[in-house]
Every structure is written in C-alpha cells, then in structure tokens.
Design a protein around this motif. Structure first.
Motif, PDB file in Angstrom:
ATOM      1  N   HIS A  32     -21.384 -41.051 -24.108  1.00 41.07           N
ATOM      2  CA  HIS A  32     -20.864 -42.288 -23.518  1.00 41.07           C
ATOM      3  C   HIS A  32     -20.387 -42.008 -22.100  1.00 41.07           C
ATOM      4  O   HIS A  32     -19.644 -41.057 -21.870  1.00 41.07           O
ATOM      5  N   LEU A  33     -20.803 -42.867 -21.162  1.00 44.69           N
ATOM      6  CA  LEU A  33     -20.444 -42.709 -19.761  1.00 44.69           C
ATOM      7  C   LEU A  33     -19.997 -44.044 -19.176  1.00 44.69           C
ATOM      8  O   LEU A  33     -20.300 -45.102 -19.715  1.00 44.69           O
ATOM      9  N   ALA A  34     -19.307 -43.961 -18.048  1.00 45.08           N
ATOM     10  CA  ALA A  34     -18.939 -45.144 -17.277  1.00 45.08           C
ATOM     11  C   ALA A  34     -19.467 -44.918 -15.864  1.00 45.08           C
ATOM     12  O   ALA A  34     -19.313 -43.828 -15.308  1.00 45.08           O
ATOM     13  N   ALA A  35     -20.107 -45.927 -15.297  1.00 46.52           N
ATOM     14  CA  ALA A  35     -20.671 -45.787 -13.955  1.00 46.52           C
ATOM     15  C   ALA A  35     -20.345 -47.005 -13.103  1.00 46.52           C
ATOM     16  O   ALA A  35     -20.458 -48.142 -13.560  1.00 46.52           O
ATOM     17  N   THR A  36     -19.946 -46.729 -11.879  1.00 42.81           N
ATOM     18  CA  THR A  36     -19.823 -47.760 -10.855  1.00 42.81           C
ATOM     19  C   THR A  36     -20.948 -47.501  -9.874  1.00 42.81           C
ATOM     20  O   THR A  36     -21.069 -46.393  -9.335  1.00 42.81           O
ATOM     21  N   VAL A  37     -21.778 -48.510  -9.682  1.00 47.81           N
ATOM     22  CA  VAL A  37     -22.964 -48.345  -8.833  1.00 47.81           C
ATOM     23  C   VAL A  37     -22.941 -49.415  -7.746  1.00 47.81           C
ATOM     24  O   VAL A  37     -22.808 -50.608  -8.033  1.00 47.81           O
ATOM     25  N   VAL A  38     -23.070 -48.963  -6.500  1.00 48.08           N
ATOM     26  CA  VAL A  38     -23.111 -49.853  -5.346  1.00 48.08           C
ATOM     27  C   VAL A  38     -24.487 -49.695  -4.702  1.00 48.08           C
ATOM     28  O   VAL A  38     -24.896 -48.577  -4.394  1.00 48.08           O
ATOM     29  N   SER A  39     -25.211 -50.814  -4.552  1.00 42.25           N
ATOM     30  CA  SER A  39     -26.534 -50.739  -3.954  1.00 42.25           C
ATOM     31  C   SER A  39     -26.903 -52.055  -3.278  1.00 42.25           C
ATOM     32  O   SER A  39     -26.683 -53.132  -3.845  1.00 42.25           O
TER      33      SER A  39
END
Length: 84
Positions: A32-39
């Motif tokens: 299980h992971l948490a990701a913040t992605v800005v694109s």
C-alpha cells in the motif's frame, strides 16, 4: 516495490510529472502506497482520468507489485493554489 521505485515509474512514464510517494500512516503493509502527483498532463482531465493516467504509468506493477495507491493528483496551478 519500494516508494522510490514507484516515484521513478510515475515520473518517467507521465509527461512532466513530479511525484512524492510514501507509505500511508498507520499502514504496515508494503503493498500500500500514497502518492501525490503533479503534472501539466492533468490539465482539462477529470479526476478519474488523472488517476487512470497514473495507473497507466505504473503499468503491470499495479497488478503484480502494488496492491493499492492512495492518490492525490494536481495540475501545477492546482498544486500551487492548494490549501493544505
């Protein structure tokens, strides 16, 4: 798969992406992971489509190495304007 590997996958497979990947608080599971992605690629896309773009960037790893990813996705403008 560790958080750094997931970050590299996202950033290398999603145009202009900057990702921060961590383990969610209180979760003691390597899948299980948490990701913040800005694109900038998210511009004009629905939230569902943005998440799908991240899943596509992760490819087969979503079914083999990663059980779940808690996602927060932003365009660069949205990220700068966020209130958290």
């Amino acid at each position: 798969m560790d958080a750094a590997d997931v970050q590299r996958l996202i950033e290398s497979n999603l145009d202009g992406a900057e990702a921060t990947v961590t383990r969610p608080r209180g979760v003691d599971d390597d899948d299980h992971l948490a990701a913040t992605v800005v694109s900038p690629a998210f511009e004009g896309e629905s939230l569902v489509d943005q998440h799908e773009m991240v899943y596509d960037a992760l490819g087969e790893h979503m079914t083999t190495d990663i059980h779940a990813v808690e996602l927060k996705t932003y365009t660069p403008e949205e990220y700068e304007a966020r209130d958290d």
